[in-house]
Structure formats: structure tokens, C-alpha cells
Design an enzyme around this catalytic site. Structure first.
Site, mmCIF file in Angstrom:
data_model
loop_
_atom_site.group_PDB
_atom_site.id
_atom_site.type_symbol
_atom_site.label_atom_id
_atom_site.label_comp_id
_atom_site.label_asym_id
_atom_site.label_seq_id
_atom_site.Cartn_x
_atom_site.Cartn_y
_atom_site.Cartn_z
ATOM 1 N N GLU A 1 -3.096 3.017 2.167
ATOM 2 C CA GLU A 1 -2.679 3.660 0.922
ATOM 3 C C GLU A 1 -2.914 5.167 0.973
ATOM 4 O O GLU A 1 -2.063 5.955 0.541
ATOM 5 C CB GLU A 1 -3.432 3.054 -0.271
ATOM 6 C CG GLU A 1 -3.024 3.671 -1.600
ATOM 7 C CD GLU A 1 -3.849 3.184 -2.774
ATOM 8 O OE1 GLU A 1 -4.024 3.970 -3.729
ATOM 9 O OE2 GLU A 1 -4.332 2.032 -2.745
ATOM 10 N N HIS B 101 -7.232 4.505 5.423
ATOM 11 C CA HIS B 101 -6.684 3.388 4.657
ATOM 12 C C HIS B 101 -5.171 3.584 4.514
ATOM 13 O O HIS B 101 -4.689 4.697 4.315
ATOM 14 C CB HIS B 101 -7.353 3.328 3.281
ATOM 15 C CG HIS B 101 -7.039 2.078 2.512
ATOM 16 N ND1 HIS B 101 -5.857 1.908 1.818
ATOM 17 C CD2 HIS B 101 -7.748 0.941 2.307
ATOM 18 C CE1 HIS B 101 -5.848 0.721 1.230
ATOM 19 N NE2 HIS B 101 -6.988 0.116 1.520
ATOM 20 N N SER C 117 -6.389 -9.477 -3.153
ATOM 21 C CA SER C 117 -5.405 -9.974 -2.190
ATOM 22 C C SER C 117 -5.800 -11.318 -1.587
ATOM 23 O O SER C 117 -5.203 -11.771 -0.606
ATOM 24 C CB SER C 117 -5.188 -8.947 -1.069
ATOM 25 O OG SER C 117 -6.420 -8.522 -0.520
ATOM 26 N N HIS D 51 0.801 -1.229 0.000
ATOM 27 C CA HIS D 51 0.000 0.000 0.000
ATOM 28 C C HIS D 51 0.828 1.270 0.000
ATOM 29 O O HIS D 51 0.285 2.365 -0.141
ATOM 30 C CB HIS D 51 -0.930 -0.004 1.225
ATOM 31 C CG HIS D 51 -1.747 -1.252 1.324
ATOM 32 N ND1 HIS D 51 -1.482 -2.236 2.246
ATOM 33 C CD2 HIS D 51 -2.804 -1.686 0.597
ATOM 34 C CE1 HIS D 51 -2.353 -3.225 2.087
ATOM 35 N NE2 HIS D 51 -3.161 -2.925 1.097
ATOM 36 N N SER E 135 -10.197 -5.241 3.383
ATOM 37 C CA SER E 135 -9.759 -5.130 1.992
ATOM 38 C C SER E 135 -10.737 -4.250 1.225
ATOM 39 O O SER E 135 -11.884 -4.625 0.996
ATOM 40 C CB SER E 135 -9.691 -6.519 1.343
ATOM 41 O OG SER E 135 -9.578 -6.401 -0.065
#
EC number: 1.17.7.4
Length: 311
Positions: free
Chosen positions: A126, A124, A266, A74, A222
Site C-alpha cells: 500500500e 508495504h 484479510s 492495496h 498482514s
């Protein structure tokens, strides 16, 4: 019962690269080996690596001075990289190249004096890494309602970027709302939502009209897996997001159902197959693989590992 097995599903090129990077680093350096955040957002994968001696940390200060740390798929902020150097860590960067592309765009827009509107989910991993590239120049929006709350002068330079794992349809709506409100808005020449996220969403969107029930393999944290379940629910189907066959419940199904099975980017394929095998055994299900789009993307290992593995 009939099972429609969606393709593409499961591991994307970025996840493949990140998982292979961690496996390679374990072979080369042994344990304990540290990973900043979860290597990918998938509980079975994290548990498997934890059992091999991998330590997942949420703060770089948790890694001992001089230790080996692998950055997750990420991505991380420049501040994390700075702290790693300060602590004399051997850092292996397993950031997905598609996430790196967004980071590069953020730096470019910030240098050019833009205020950057990042479309993504607050908290998150990312998003945290991307916003760390230009924190003084960036504002986060999660919805069209957030767009309405924005207030910028008419002459301000505005650009937008997106988290790579969002819903394609929802993001289009947010971008359209931004462009209506801020005609001066600019953005990247190509969509930041990753190819794998788009392809898996397209497969569910195309195949869900034929299904009664949808099973999505993937973890609750996710983002891209959640989007798959949301698409199915928006189409009026019962959809369940599960990590493994252990969470599958027979009462979700009727013997004559058509079940669409897919997996987030993932989620490992062995968990998909275990669910398919269970439905075959319990309901005598017939399996029909359906390919919506081919994928032929591969990413190389991080340069830190390529150098070592060539020796």
C-alpha cells in the site's frame, strides 16, 4: 475453558470486494489470470487462488502482453497503470476504496505544492502504491524517532497522510509528534486508518482484559493482523498470530484459560471456526460471542467487472 469470540473480526468490505472480484474474473476470463501482488495479505487465500490457476506477480512485466491482470486491494502507482496500458493488458482494479481515498489526497496535496509526510511501513504494498502518486513530494516516516530526524524550513507547506492498516494509538502519537514539530502541518479531514482496522483494534483493546491468551488469525505479512497481536502483547497477554488451526499448539493453553479469538481483516472465517472447534474438542471450551461494534459496509465490484456481469 472459555472462548471470547470477538466481533467484528475477519473480512472487511475491501477484502470481500477484492476476493469476490478475483472469483468473478476467474469465472469470466478463466486461467491463467494474473494478480499484481497478493490479492490480500493472507497465505491461505493466496494458496487457494494459486491452486485455481491464478498467477501472482511482483512485476507487471511478468504479465504477458494482452493478458488480464487484477490489481490487489492495496493499490498500485500510476507507473504500474501506465505500464499496463503500454502492454495492452486488460486491467481490473480491485483497490480498496479507502486506499484510493488516500491516493486522491496525495495527488491533491502534491498539486497544491505540499510536501507530504506519509506515515506507514516501508516496503508495504500500500505504501509503495501511495508514494508512487507523488514520489517527488513525499517522505515516509514509521515512528516518532523518524519524526525527530525530519528537517524542513519553517515556511514549507506540509501535509500528512497515513497507511490505512496502522495501529490507531501508535499513529496518534506520530501525528502528535509531527504537529509539535511542525505547527503548519495539515492533514485529511477524516482519519485515513480504515474503519475495519480501527474496529478490530477496538474489540481487542476492550476484550483483552478478560483474557489469558489471545489467538489472532492472520498472516505474518498482514499489517492489520500484526497490530491486533501487538495490542494484546502490550496489555501483557500471550498472543499468537497464526494462519490456521494447523499452527495452533495445545501447550499454549491451560484448561481453565479464557481465550480471546479474533481475526485480521484479510483472514477467512472458516479458519477462525476451525480453531474454535479444536479448542472445544480438546478443552471442552464454551464459546461466548461478543460484539463491540456493528459493521454494515459494502463495496461494489470494480466497474470493469460490473459491466461484464450485467451482460
Amino acid at each position: 475453558m472459555k472462548i471470547i469470540l470477538a466481533n467484528p473480526r475477519g473480512f472487511c468490505a475491501g477484502v470481500n470486494m477484492a476476493v469476490e472480484s478475483l472469483e468473478t474474473a476467474l469465472r469470466v476470463f478463466g486461467s491463467p489470470l494474473y494478480v499484481y501482488h497478493e490479492i490480500v495479505h493472507n497465505r491461505p487465500i493466496v494458496d487457494r487462488f494459486r491452486a485455481k490457476g491464478v498467477v501472482f506477480v511482483d512485476g507487471i512485466s511478468e504479465v504477458p502482453n494482452g493478458g488480464t491482470v487484477l490489481y490487489s486491494a492495496h493499490g498500485v502507482s500510476p507507473e504500474i497503470r501506465r505500464q499496463s496500458v503500454e502492454r495492452n493488458l486488460r486491467a481490473i482494479d480491485a483497490t480498496c476504496p479507502l486506499v484510493t481515498k488516500v491516493h486522491i489526497e496525495a495527488v491533491k496535496y502534491a498539486k497544491e505544492g505540499y510536501t507530504i509526510i506519509l506515515i506507514g511501513h516501508d516496503g508495504h504494498d500500500e505504501v509503495i502504491g501511495t508514494m508512487g502518486e507523488a514520489p517527488a513530494n513525499m517522505v515516509l516516516v514509521e515512528s516518532e524517532a523518524d519524526v525527530e530526524a525530519l528537517n524542513f524550513p519553517a515556511d514549507v507547506k506540509l501535509a500528512y497522510l497515513t497507511q490505512t492498516t496502522l495501529s490507531v494509538d501508535e499513529t496518534k502519537g506520530i501525528i502528535a509528534a509531527l504537529k509539535r514539530k511542525f505547527p503548519q502541518l495539515t492533514g485529511p479531514s477524516k482519519d485515513d486508518i480504515c474503519y475495519a482496522t480501527q474496529n478490530r483494534q477496538e474489540a481487542v483493546r476492550d476484550l483483552v482484559p478478560e483474557a489469558d491468551v489471545v489467538i489472532v488469525l492472520g498472516s505474518q505479512n498482514s499489517s492489520n493482523s500484526n497490530r491486533l497481536a501487538e495490542i494484546a502483547k502490550q496489555k501483557g497477554r500471550a498472543a499468537y498470530l497464526i494462519d490456521s488451526v494447523a499452527e495452533l499448539r495445545d501447550e499454549w493453553f491451560r484448561p481453565t484459560d479464557t481465550v480471546l479469538v479474533t481475526a485480521g481483516a484479510s483472514a477467512p472465517e472458516d479458519h477462525v471456526q476451525a480453531c474454535v472447534d479444536h479448542l472445544r474438542e480438546k478443552f471442552n471450551a464454551a464459546v461466548e460471542p461478543r460484539t463491540i461494534r456493528e459493521e454494515h459496509v459494502n463495496f461494489p465490484l470494480p466497474k470493469e467487472l460490473r459491466v461484464l456481469t450485467r451482460k
